[in-house]
Write a protein that holds these residues in place. Structure first.
Motif, mmCIF file in Angstrom:
data_model
loop_
_atom_site.group_PDB
_atom_site.id
_atom_site.type_symbol
_atom_site.label_atom_id
_atom_site.label_comp_id
_atom_site.label_asym_id
_atom_site.label_seq_id
_atom_site.Cartn_x
_atom_site.Cartn_y
_atom_site.Cartn_z
ATOM 1 N N ALA A 195 -16.197 -1.246 -10.739
ATOM 2 C CA ALA A 195 -14.737 -1.367 -10.667
ATOM 3 C C ALA A 195 -14.082 0.006 -10.585
ATOM 4 C CB ALA A 195 -14.225 -2.123 -11.890
ATOM 5 N N PHE A 196 -14.602 0.960 -11.340
ATOM 6 C CA PHE A 196 -14.094 2.335 -11.306
ATOM 7 C C PHE A 196 -14.251 2.901 -9.896
ATOM 8 C CE2 PHE A 196 -14.389 6.595 -13.875
ATOM 9 C CZ PHE A 196 -13.376 7.130 -13.087
ATOM 10 N N ARG A 197 -15.440 2.716 -9.324
ATOM 11 C CA ARG A 197 -15.705 3.262 -7.988
ATOM 12 C C ARG A 197 -14.813 2.595 -6.936
ATOM 13 N NH1 ARG A 197 -18.115 2.835 -3.242
ATOM 14 N NH2 ARG A 197 -19.398 4.564 -2.454
ATOM 15 N N ALA A 198 -14.601 1.283 -7.060
ATOM 16 C CA ALA A 198 -13.771 0.574 -6.078
ATOM 17 C C ALA A 198 -12.346 1.114 -6.093
ATOM 18 C CB ALA A 198 -13.787 -0.920 -6.378
ATOM 19 N N ASP A 199 -11.788 1.336 -7.292
ATOM 20 C CA ASP A 199 -10.433 1.886 -7.384
ATOM 21 C C ASP A 199 -10.376 3.307 -6.847
ATOM 22 O OD1 ASP A 199 -8.828 -0.129 -8.190
ATOM 23 O OD2 ASP A 199 -8.469 0.603 -10.214
ATOM 24 N N LEU A 200 -11.411 4.078 -7.156
ATOM 25 C CA LEU A 200 -11.435 5.469 -6.706
ATOM 26 C C LEU A 200 -11.495 5.548 -5.184
ATOM 27 C CD1 LEU A 200 -11.470 8.363 -7.691
ATOM 28 C CD2 LEU A 200 -13.947 8.234 -7.883
ATOM 29 N N GLN A 201 -12.312 4.701 -4.591
ATOM 30 C CA GLN A 201 -12.402 4.675 -3.136
ATOM 31 C C GLN A 201 -11.093 4.188 -2.516
ATOM 32 O OE1 GLN A 201 -15.113 1.820 -1.170
ATOM 33 N NE2 GLN A 201 -15.955 3.567 -0.072
ATOM 34 N N ALA A 202 -10.461 3.192 -3.140
ATOM 35 C CA ALA A 202 -9.183 2.696 -2.634
ATOM 36 C C ALA A 202 -8.125 3.794 -2.681
ATOM 37 C CB ALA A 202 -8.731 1.487 -3.453
ATOM 38 N N ALA A 203 -8.099 4.571 -3.765
ATOM 39 C CA ALA A 203 -7.125 5.659 -3.877
ATOM 40 C C ALA A 203 -7.393 6.725 -2.826
ATOM 41 C CB ALA A 203 -7.196 6.267 -5.275
ATOM 42 N N ARG A 204 -8.664 7.001 -2.567
ATOM 43 C CA ARG A 204 -9.011 8.030 -1.574
ATOM 44 C C ARG A 204 -8.647 7.590 -0.163
ATOM 45 N NH1 ARG A 204 -13.550 8.436 1.264
ATOM 46 N NH2 ARG A 204 -14.696 7.033 -0.106
ATOM 47 N N LEU A 205 -8.796 6.312 0.133
ATOM 48 C CA LEU A 205 -8.530 5.807 1.475
ATOM 49 C C LEU A 205 -7.108 5.273 1.635
ATOM 50 C CD1 LEU A 205 -11.904 3.931 2.133
ATOM 51 C CD2 LEU A 205 -11.247 6.240 2.850
ATOM 52 N N GLY A 206 -6.301 5.407 0.586
ATOM 53 C CA GLY A 206 -4.915 4.973 0.692
ATOM 54 C C GLY A 206 -4.721 3.479 0.594
ATOM 55 N N ARG A 207 -5.649 2.783 -0.057
ATOM 56 C CA ARG A 207 -5.526 1.341 -0.223
ATOM 57 C C ARG A 207 -4.978 1.025 -1.610
ATOM 58 N NH1 ARG A 207 -11.684 0.468 1.920
ATOM 59 N NH2 ARG A 207 -11.328 0.980 4.122
ATOM 60 N N PRO A 208 -4.499 -0.189 -1.834
ATOM 61 C CA PRO A 208 -3.964 -0.539 -3.155
ATOM 62 C C PRO A 208 -5.058 -0.494 -4.221
ATOM 63 C CG PRO A 208 -3.237 -2.111 -1.489
ATOM 64 C CD PRO A 208 -4.289 -1.267 -0.844
ATOM 65 N N ILE A 209 -4.719 0.031 -5.390
ATOM 66 C CA ILE A 209 -5.650 0.059 -6.511
ATOM 67 C C ILE A 209 -5.413 -1.160 -7.389
ATOM 68 C CG2 ILE A 209 -5.836 2.564 -6.468
ATOM 69 C CD1 ILE A 209 -3.881 2.683 -8.779
ATOM 70 N N SER A 210 -6.233 -1.330 -8.420
ATOM 71 C CA SER A 210 -6.167 -2.530 -9.251
ATOM 72 C C SER A 210 -4.901 -2.541 -10.102
ATOM 73 C CB SER A 210 -7.395 -2.596 -10.160
ATOM 74 O OG SER A 210 -7.379 -1.524 -11.087
ATOM 75 N N ASP A 211 -4.509 -3.756 -10.514
ATOM 76 C CA ASP A 211 -3.342 -3.902 -11.375
ATOM 77 C C ASP A 211 -3.551 -3.195 -12.709
ATOM 78 O OD1 ASP A 211 -2.142 -5.400 -9.414
ATOM 79 O OD2 ASP A 211 -2.744 -7.335 -10.273
ATOM 80 N N GLY A 212 -4.796 -3.220 -13.215
ATOM 81 C CA GLY A 212 -5.077 -2.572 -14.492
ATOM 82 C C GLY A 212 -4.793 -1.090 -14.452
#
Length: 647
Positions: A273-290
């Protein structure tokens, strides 16, 4: 020359390449498999300690079960015997590991920091890949820090010392309790600092600290001693990375703050989950609600912290020194200081102010004086803060439009998430209208607004918001020499995908490595496009060298990636001409294959035998008439001398 030390009859011990509080690492050589290795050996002075010895053995066994591309592999383990001066034999265990070329992340940070946010995110994603695997295998690292991460020359990530960290003492800043090492202070989780049970989420907190340092060039908490740093981990909210590095975006701020949540139940629950949010932030995608929620709570905590300081100042002004007194018992937690003793920090409500914690080794006579001085400082801060609030309130009253005015000021919403921007516009009595535009700024954030900030417009007017949809193009990188996995990662970081993968021969590139791309490197393509990869098959075509001069044939084979072996035979053909080759021209063979050449050399001269045969003796008859003697020319096989008498 002294023969190298040999472990297990197999591993040669070479130069020292690293040293820790518990072990030393040497460059080694595996004589059986002919490859370099790294050999970690328990320090001889610790080998007498049974607890260290047993722990080292257990960690060797557990780490050997890990097999992942982002984890330094453990090949073997064993024990050597060290004979002391008195003749006693001491067991010294060792671990044989993969030798990784490259530098530690600590060395990279010492050379250049902070790192580019995209690079920092990519490196951390590699660490989280390793943690996700190790956690599935039931192993908690416990000591994630830059010194335990290797960066290879091609940008690969390798995490070291899995499990062994529980027994490695950091000489600079390590928290211990009765010799049980529980982490390095700058990257210590709150539960580690309090001596609580450690699980997977402790590694994620430490990774958050590491990511903070990659982004800002410093860890989230700094102090003069490990104990003071541990206090901050337990009770002080972390700062936003963007407050030290403006290049860090809001999404990356939120990811870091979520990873650094004091409550392990409220931070990331697994590395994936940490990696998914980090990748989303790097690629400009929405991050998790948490993560977004933690970012909002972090801002509220900062406001609350300021209010707490003002309250403390007011209490000091009233002469209530107890606001800065020693810690109470309610809600207290136990922190392990460097000497192994236990101390009780301030209650939860006071943790935000580390000044309230009792100093180690302080003079009791100085305490009232210190309290009075701090009270004066806080009083001044409170007064200044009150004046600032009054000025701002007065400005707001002066700027307020007359009652009944139909116009309102347009709020400034550039760089805000579109949801937040729309809410601010509606709150001002205006109507937001969002439009997606290509931009290099963070996806989902406002890049431009019209009318501009602070412009006065009629209530109910429309405000156009240009919202970033991310960049619409990307430049194809030069991937020549990259492995297929490395190329996929590189392209993914740019928002590109991998198209057709075609194996090509005669490339001059090692098997499995990228030879070329389509489109060519440097080409501008739409984000989301796929890039075709030509990958080396490792095969080459054997050239036809029959009839060529030997030197020309050897050059042709070498240019094709082949080796030549020459055999000479007598021949009537011109000297050094290739008569035949062992592998048929046009065949596909592995790069580096040896081709035997049969080459002409002149025939040796044939030896000549000369035989002389003498005729039987003849009787010469004297005659008054003349005689003629005929002799066979010399050099003939038979030389015969004949005397003929004329009648």
């Amino acid at each position: 020359m002294t023969a190298p030390r040999l472990l297990g009859g197999r591993y040669e011990v070479g130069e020292l390449i690293g040293r820790g509080g518990m072990a030393e690492v040497h460059l080694g050589y595996d004589t059986r498999l002919s490859r370099p290795v790294a050999i970690k050996m328990l320090r001889s002075d610790l080998a007498r300690d049974t607890s260290f010895l047993n722990r080292f053995r257990r960690e060797a066994q557990s780490a050997a079960g890990l097999n992942h591309a982002s984890i330094v592999a453990v090949y073997d383990s064993g024990e050597d015997k060290l004979v002391e001066a008195g003749g006693a034999s001491v067991p010294v265990p060792y671990i044989v590991m993969e030798y990784v070329e490259g530098r530690t992340l600590r060395e990279v940070l010492n050379e250049r920091s902070p790192l580019d946010p995209a690079e920092a995110a990519r490196i951390t994603e590699g660490i989280l890949d390793a943690l996700a695997y190790s956690h599935r295998m039931g192993i908690v690292h416990r000591d994630i820090k830059p010194a335990n991460v290797m960066v290879t020359p091609h940008g690969g990530i390798k995490v070291m010392d899995f499990g062994i960290a529980r027994a490695v003492a950091d000489a600079n800043a390590t928290m211990t309790q009765t010799q049980a090492v529980i982490g390095t202070a700058q990257y210590l989780s709150p539960e580690q600092a309090q001596g609580h049970h450690v699980d997977n989420r402790s590694d994620l907190y430490s990774t958050g600290c590491l990511l903070f340092e990659l982004l800002t060039g410093r860890p989230p908490f700094q102090a003069d001693s490990p104990v003071a740093i541990a206090y901050q981990h337990v009770g002080q909210p972390p700062p936003r990375p963007s407050s030290f590095n403006p290049e860090v975006g809001h999404a990356l701020d939120a990811v870091v703050l979520h990873a650094l949540n004091k409550d392990r139940e409220a931070r990331y629950q697994d590395a994936t989950a940490f990696r998914a949010d980090l990748q989303a932030a790097r690629l400009g995608r929405p991050i998790s609600d948490g993560a977004r929620g933690t970012a909002v709570q972090g801002a509220d905590a900062t406001v609350a912290l300021g209010a707490g300081v003002a309250a403390a100042a007011a209490a000091a002004a009233r002469g209530a020194g107890g606001a800065i007194g020693s810690a109470g018992s309610a809600g207290a937690t136990t922190v392990i200081p460097s000497d192994g003793a236990y101390e009780t920090p301030a209650p939860v409500g006071d943790r935000s102010n580390t000044a309230s914690l009792p100093a180690i080794g302080h003079d009791p006579d100085d305490e009232p004086r210190r309290r009075r001085g701090l009270a004066y400082v806080l009083l001044v801060m409170a007064v200044v803060g009150a004046l600032v609030l009054l000025v701002l309130a007065g400005k707001g009253l002066l700027d307020r439009p007359p009652q009944g005015s139909a116009q309102v000021a347009v709020p400034s919403v550039v760089d805000l998430p579109v949801e937040t921007a729309e809410a601010a516009v509606r709150a001002a009595g205006l109507v937001p209208e969002a439009t997606q535009v290509a931009s290099s700024k963070e996806v989902g954030h406002v890049v431009e607004q019209s009318p501009g900030a602070d412009e006065r417009v009629d209530r109910g007017s429309k405000v156009d918001l240009s919202v970033s949809a991310g960049p619409d193009t990307a430049e194809v990188p030069d991937l020549k020499g990259y492995s297929l996995d490395e190329a996929k990662t590189f392209l993914g970081n740019l928002g590109l995908g991998v198209g057709a993968v075609t194996k090509v021969d005669d490339s001059g590139i090692d098997e499995g490595k990228v030879v070329s791309t389509s489109p060519d490197p440097g080409s501008s393509v739409a984000v989301g496009s796929k890039v075709a990869l030509n990958v080396s098959s490792g095969l080459v075509t054997v050239p036809d060298v029959v009839g060529k001069a030997r030197n020309d044939a050897v050059d042709a084979l070498g240019n094709a990636g082949l080796r030549a072996k020459t055999t000479y035979v007598p021949s009537t053909q011109p000297e050094n001409t290739v008569l035949k080759q062992s592998v048929k021209a046009g065949s596909k063979v592995a790069d580096g294959t040896t081709v035997s050449l049969t080459v002409a050399q002149p025939a040796l001269p044939t030896p000549t035998t000369v035989t002389t045969t003498a005729a039987p003796p003849t009787t010469a008859t004297r005659s008054p008439s003349p005689t003629t003697t005929t002799a066979t020319p010399p050099g003939t096989p038979t030389a015969t001398a004949t005397t003929t008498a004329k009648p």
